[in-house]
Motif scaffolding. Structure first.
Motif, PDB file in Angstrom:
ATOM      1  N   GLY A 147       9.668  25.727  54.822  1.00 21.90           N
ATOM      2  CA  GLY A 147      10.886  26.538  54.847  1.00 21.90           C
ATOM      3  C   GLY A 147      12.117  25.772  55.261  1.00 21.90           C
ATOM      4  N   SER A 148      13.268  26.313  54.887  1.00 16.96           N
ATOM      5  CA  SER A 148      14.538  25.640  55.159  1.00 16.96           C
ATOM      6  C   SER A 148      14.751  25.396  56.646  1.00 16.96           C
ATOM      7  CB  SER A 148      15.693  26.496  54.647  1.00 16.96           C
ATOM      8  OG  SER A 148      15.461  26.892  53.351  1.00 16.96           O
ATOM      9  N   CYS A 149      14.331  26.343  57.463  1.00 11.29           N
ATOM     10  CA  CYS A 149      14.568  26.203  58.897  1.00 11.29           C
ATOM     11  C   CYS A 149      13.876  24.974  59.456  1.00 11.29           C
ATOM     12  CB  CYS A 149      14.056  27.421  59.638  1.00 11.29           C
ATOM     13  SG  CYS A 149      15.142  28.799  59.479  1.00 11.29           S
ATOM     14  N   ALA A 157       8.562  31.871  62.869  1.00 13.43           N
ATOM     15  CA  ALA A 157       9.524  32.907  62.468  1.00 13.43           C
ATOM     16  C   ALA A 157       9.018  33.546  61.172  1.00 13.43           C
ATOM     17  CB  ALA A 157      10.907  32.297  62.304  1.00 13.43           C
ATOM     18  N   CYS A 158       9.943  34.035  60.365  1.00 14.05           N
ATOM     19  CA  CYS A 158       9.574  34.803  59.171  1.00 14.05           C
ATOM     20  C   CYS A 158       8.666  34.034  58.214  1.00 14.05           C
ATOM     21  CB  CYS A 158      10.810  35.282  58.442  1.00 14.05           C
ATOM     22  SG  CYS A 158      12.350  34.553  58.938  1.00 14.05           S
ATOM     23  N   CYS A 159       8.841  32.715  58.103  1.00  9.44           N
ATOM     24  CA  CYS A 159       7.990  31.934  57.214  1.00  9.44           C
ATOM     25  C   CYS A 159       6.530  32.120  57.565  1.00  9.44           C
ATOM     26  CB  CYS A 159       8.323  30.450  57.345  1.00  9.44           C
ATOM     27  SG  CYS A 159       9.639  29.942  56.258  1.00  9.44           S
ATOM     28  N   LEU A 201      19.699  28.276  57.926  1.00  6.52           N
ATOM     29  CA  LEU A 201      20.979  28.936  58.136  1.00  6.52           C
ATOM     30  C   LEU A 201      21.385  28.947  59.591  1.00  6.52           C
ATOM     31  CD1 LEU A 201      20.434  32.755  57.934  1.00  6.52           C
ATOM     32  CD2 LEU A 201      18.582  31.181  57.747  1.00  6.52           C
ATOM     33  N   PHE A 202      20.548  28.419  60.479  1.00  4.00           N
ATOM     34  CA  PHE A 202      20.894  28.434  61.900  1.00  4.00           C
ATOM     35  C   PHE A 202      21.567  27.132  62.277  1.00  4.00           C
ATOM     36  CE2 PHE A 202      17.170  31.138  61.314  1.00  4.00           C
ATOM     37  CZ  PHE A 202      17.750  32.342  61.630  1.00  4.00           C
ATOM     38  N   GLY A 251       8.689  28.096  60.192  1.00  8.59           N
ATOM     39  CA  GLY A 251       9.724  28.869  60.859  1.00  8.59           C
ATOM     40  C   GLY A 251      10.742  28.022  61.591  1.00  8.59           C
ATOM     41  N   THR A 252      11.577  28.703  62.339  1.00  2.00           N
ATOM     42  CA  THR A 252      12.700  28.094  63.034  1.00  2.00           C
ATOM     43  C   THR A 252      12.240  27.452  64.334  1.00  2.00           C
ATOM     44  OG1 THR A 252      13.772  30.108  62.305  1.00  2.00           O
ATOM     45  CG2 THR A 252      15.088  28.593  63.575  1.00  2.00           C
ATOM     46  N   GLY A 301      12.619  26.412  50.448  1.00  2.00           N
ATOM     47  CA  GLY A 301      12.612  27.855  50.243  1.00  2.00           C
ATOM     48  C   GLY A 301      12.869  28.615  51.518  1.00  2.00           C
ATOM     49  N   CYS A 302      13.307  29.823  51.339  1.00  2.00           N
ATOM     50  CA  CYS A 302      13.576  30.684  52.494  1.00  2.00           C
ATOM     51  C   CYS A 302      13.296  32.121  52.085  1.00  2.00           C
ATOM     52  CB  CYS A 302      15.001  30.544  52.971  1.00  2.00           C
ATOM     53  SG  CYS A 302      15.470  31.713  54.244  1.00  2.00           S
ATOM     54  N   ALA A 303      12.105  32.636  52.251  1.00  2.00           N
ATOM     55  CA  ALA A 303      10.921  31.898  52.663  1.00  2.00           C
ATOM     56  C   ALA A 303      10.153  31.419  51.432  1.00  2.00           C
ATOM     57  CB  ALA A 303      10.008  32.852  53.443  1.00  2.00           C
TER      58      ALA A 303
END
Ligand code: SF4
Lengths: 264, 169
Positions: free
Chosen positions: B105-107, B41-43, B113-114, B78-79, B135-137
């Motif tokens: 990352g947090s995911c 994902a974004c990370c 956040l998911f 990423g997620t 971190g995010c990201a």
């Protein structure tokens, strides 16, 4: 120039949210005024029968009987509504015991939009339009995946977003946001097997929770042993004694205290 | 030539370096970490940025590889969705030992956040993780720092460490 003054004395007293579970009012249904759309809908009524159409916020909506959805869409397509923009469903199972499947159509030649809706019961099948619009192919798969609507004669009606062996249809309102029992253990059951549930533990869904036993099976926090010692099962109690790097004195460690038998 | 006539300084200091096998192997290992790119994902964008010229990840000896057979560090950026979890595990199993995992990352750490039915709430539910990167990201500097922490960790562990205790299966 100053901004007009508004008294702010009672701002704190006003609630920000009046009703958390606010149910919006139904939007009023208006008669159809647009000539072009009206014409098309009359043709549809003549060919299909039993339709119901109205305007809602200047959007034309027409309900047709569920068995005739393909027939109606074919007719509208021949009338110039050539693009299928969107296809999905709305869950009214709790209030009315039914699902609404909607098709958003766009006519580029007429510069009009039209929403066709059919009402079905849960798990009821309707005809697929995947051979008329390519976009309908995956839209219908998604609708099946998320709502459980079955489309007859679809080339390959299988799940598209969720795994093939998923249990339940997540966009139904009866589906819990954080997943049911199956969802909570999906990856663990699939990768390790059910017997590892206890070892791995529940999903931690509270991002603020700190539990030193959480990752016990990987990191074994609190179960550290000295070099060369065998692993042990009892957890080391946390002692709040920190060593400060001062050369001259050490902090008092209650574990190390010793009562002397005899005065020195 | 007599002993006192050898100019040690001209040949870069002492002619003999003493070390242990552990240190030698770990030195080699820690300075050639090959990452299995696992951008989900974004990370992953931050991970790509660290590989770019501005942050220049390669100066640590790291190379991004797209094959699990040639990689030793899995960087999960990423997620992780539940649909994807079995593939993550399969790729981890295909990597040659010894292997390490960075959860970026947090995911990847906690689901981020998911907090929903479809996301794995922490990648440590399916594979063992060595470094959690918050971190995010997380910025590319953070990933580089994590790689340096991992290098430090590798240098301090025995060459033939057993990793069976960290695994379920
Ligand atoms: S931690 Fe943030 S940046 Fe990274 S994948 Fe999740 S949402 Fe994206």
């Amino acid at each position: 120039m100053f901004r007009p003054y508004t008294p702010k004395g009672d701002v704190q007293k006003k609630p920000y949210h009046t009703d958390r579970f606010y149910v919006p009012k139904e939007i009023a249904q208006e008669p159809i005024t647009d000539e072009i759309v009206k014409d098309d809908l009359e043709k549809l009524e003549r060919a299909i029968g039993d339709t119901k159409s109205f305007f809602m916020r200047n959007e034309a909506i027409v309900y047709v009987p569920a068995p005739k959805n393909k027939e109606a869409l074919a007719l509208l397509r021949s009338l110039g509504y050539e693009q299928l923009m969107e296809l999905s469903a709305i869950d009214y199972l709790a209030t009315r015991g039914e699902l609404e499947v909607f098709y958003e159509l766009l006519s580029a030649v007429k510069n009009r939009r039209l929403r066709l809706k059919v009402v079905i019961k849960e798990k009821e099948a309707i005809e697929s339009v995947a051979d008329m619009w390519r976009s309908a192919n995956w839209s219908e798969r998604e609708c099946y995946d998320m709502f459980g609507v079955i489309f007859n004669n679809h080339p390959r009606l299988s799940r598209i977003l969720m795994p093939d062996d998923w249990n339940g249809h997540p966009l139904l309102r009866s589906y819990p946001l954080q997943g049911d029992e199956f969802a909570r253990w999906y990856e663990v059951d699939k990768i390790y097997g059910k017997e590892f549930r206890e070892k791995i533990g529940e999903e931690n869904r509270d991002p603020a929770r700190v539990d030193r036993n959480d990752t016990r099976n990987f990191a074994r926090l609190g179960y550290e042993v000295g070099v060369g010692e065998a692993p042990k099962d009892e957890i080391t109690p946390i002692k709040y004694v920190e060593k400060r790097s001062i050369v001259l004195y050490d902090d008092f460690d209650p574990q190390k205290q010793k009562v002397l038998d005899k005065r020195k | 030539m007599a002993k006192h006539q050898i100019d040690y300084l001209s040949s870069g200091g002492l002619p003999i370096a003493l070390t242990t096998v552990d240190k030698l192997v770990n030195w080699g290992r820690s300075n050639s970490l090959w990452f299995l790119t696992y951008g989900l994902a974004c990370c992953a964008i931050e991970m790509m940025a660290s590989g770019g010229g501005r942050f220049d990840f390669d100066r640590l000896g790291t190379i991004f590889r797209a094959s699990p057979r040639q990689a030793e560090v899995m960087c999960i950026a990423g997620t992780v969705s539940k649909k994807h979890a079995p593939f993550v595990r399969r790729l981890y199993d295909q990597m040659a030992e010894p292997k390490w995992v960075i959860s970026m990352g947090s995911c990847a750490n906690t689901g981020g956040l998911f907090n929903t039915y479809a996301t794995v709430q922490g990648v440590d539910r399916i594979i063992p993780v060595d470094i959690y990167l918050p971190g995010c990201a997380p910025r590319p500097d953070t990933l580089i720092y994590a790689a340096m922490m991992l290098q430090r960790k590798i240098r301090s562990e025995p060459m033939n460490r057993k990793i069976s205790a960290k695994r379920f299966v």
